[in-house]
Design an enzyme around this catalytic site. Structure first.
Site, short mmCIF file in Angstrom:
data_model
loop_
_atom_site.label_atom_id
_atom_site.label_comp_id
_atom_site.label_asym_id
_atom_site.label_seq_id
_atom_site.Cartn_x
_atom_site.Cartn_y
_atom_site.Cartn_z
CB SER A 69 2.33 2.17 11.02
OG SER A 69 2.98 3.39 11.29
CB VAL A 70 0.03 3.23 15.53
CG1 VAL A 70 1.46 2.80 15.89
CG2 VAL A 70 -0.58 4.05 16.64
CE LYS A 71 6.11 4.30 16.59
NZ LYS A 71 6.37 4.90 17.92
CG ASP A 72 0.62 7.22 9.12
OD1 ASP A 72 1.78 6.79 9.09
OD2 ASP A 72 -0.21 7.01 8.20
CB ALA B 288 4.58 11.16 11.44
#
Length: 372
Positions: free
Chosen positions: A73-76, A79
């Site tokens: 996901s884009v949240k990598d 993070a």
């Protein structure tokens, strides 16, 4: 003699295959090269031209394939940046603990990054989340605490519990994804520049939904700056969020009410990630769950893209922005993640009926409702 001929034929075939290797494939391989561990594999995702929607609107509608990040996901991106920001500030040292309150992909991204870097991870999440999501986080090495789902202003909100947990430990950090602007910085430094380079600067509009505000704000900031304000920024919003009404009313926050099938997007306040760039927003769209669920099925059928609901909402927004701008424009959006973590709902007849969305699916797409 026969074996010699076979060897000769094999060598000739290999040479022919090498000669026919696509120049595009070679360029991509050279650009990506060899990376040192998982964290260096985050980002540099392709832009996918959505052929049917592009033909339908007369525009180039491009989706940033964030589901190709290592954590899916884009949240990598966020993070990695919030962890490395804590490292630079001396808040996190070897053997330390990362704590976050998250209901979804940020936790999964953090789990991958923390395992790669050797940190412990503690996740607080609302107990309304699926057991599958909890199991996945634990499988990735996280310590997970599902807690009652209460409003943000309640001291027992999962974010506040995460903060207190971090404060109780030595060598620990609460990454605070909603108001930690390292999240936004990830997209100023990576997502925005990638989109500009991939389009050769020929991008007319950027649109996506926002939860923490990092992806939309950071990408908007970069594209606005590099284009001297030419690129339009349109915020897409699901039901139950106040951001569309905030922008349309010129800055009036209304009471949050209602809800959406989408996860990880929508907001009841202006986060610190969004606040610096809210003045750059050119407009907003409210996208119904009915439109989002239909687009999930359309993207699967027409493009072969297996997308989650927030990604589908973004695609709907890109289509509507393209239609408003007119033919010949290039509109970019974010394909946040795939449908893999949501399949038991999105393709379930029972679930669709429970949300009054079963009749939204066109007849020719009903074949994809494969779960009871």
């Amino acid at each position: 003699m026969f074996r010699s001929s076979i060897r000769k034929f094999g060598t000739t075939a290999l040479r022919a295959a090498a000669a026919e290797t696509s120049s595009y494939g070679v360029r991509v391989s050279k650009a990506q090269g060899v990376v040192n561990g998982l964290t260096e594999a985050i980002g540099n995702t392709p832009l996918i031209r959505l052929k049917r929607l592009s033909e339908q609107t007369g525009c180039n509608i491009l989706g940033k394939a964030e589901f190709q990040n290592p954590g899916g996901s884009v949240k990598d991106r966020a993070a990695l940046f919030v962890v490395e920001d804590a490292e630079r500030k001396g808040l996190l040292r070897p053997g330390g603990t990362v704590v976050e309150g998250t209901a979804g992909n940020t936790g999964i991204g953090l789990a991958h990054v923390c395992r790669s870097k050797g940190y412990k991870l503690v996740i607080y999440m609302p107990n309304t989340q699926s057991q599958g999501k909890i199991d996945l986080l634990r499988l990735l090495g996280a310590e997970v605490y599902p807690v009652p789902a209460v409003a943000f202003d309640n001291p027992q909100n999962y974010n506040h519990q995460a903060r207190r947990h971090a404060e109780s430990l030595d060598n620990a950090v609460w990454t605070n994804q909603f108001d930690n602007t390292a999240n936004r910085q990830a997209h100023i430094e990576t997502t925005g520049p990638e989109i500009w380079a991939q389009t050769g600067g020929k991008v007319d509009a950027f649109t996506c939904a926002t939860g923490t505000g990092g992806t939309f704000a950071g990408t908007t900031r970069y594209l606005k700056t590099v284009s001297n304000g030419r690129v339009k920024a349109i915020l897409a919003d699901p039901p139950g969020s106040v951001l569309h009404s905030y922008i349309q009313s010129g800055g009036k926050l209304t009471e949050r009410s209602g809800g959406s099938i989408t996860e990880g997007i929508g907001q009841g306040r202006i986060t610190d990630n969004l606040k610096p760039d809210i003045g750059l927003v050119d407009g907003s769209l409210n996208i119904s769950d009915e439109k989002s669920i239909e687009m999930i099925y359309r993207c699967l059928d027409e493009e072969g893209l297996y997308l989650g609901a927030s990604s589908a909402l973004n695609v709907v927004a890109a289509k509507e922005v393209a239609e408003k701008m007119g033919k010949g424009h290039t509109v970019v959006t974010i394909l946040c993640d795939g449908a893999y973590r949501y399949a038991d709902r999105l393709f379930s007849d029972t679930w669709l009926r429970s949300k009054n969305l079963r009749d939204v699916i066109p007849k020719h797409l009903e074949k994809y409702i494969v779960l009871p």
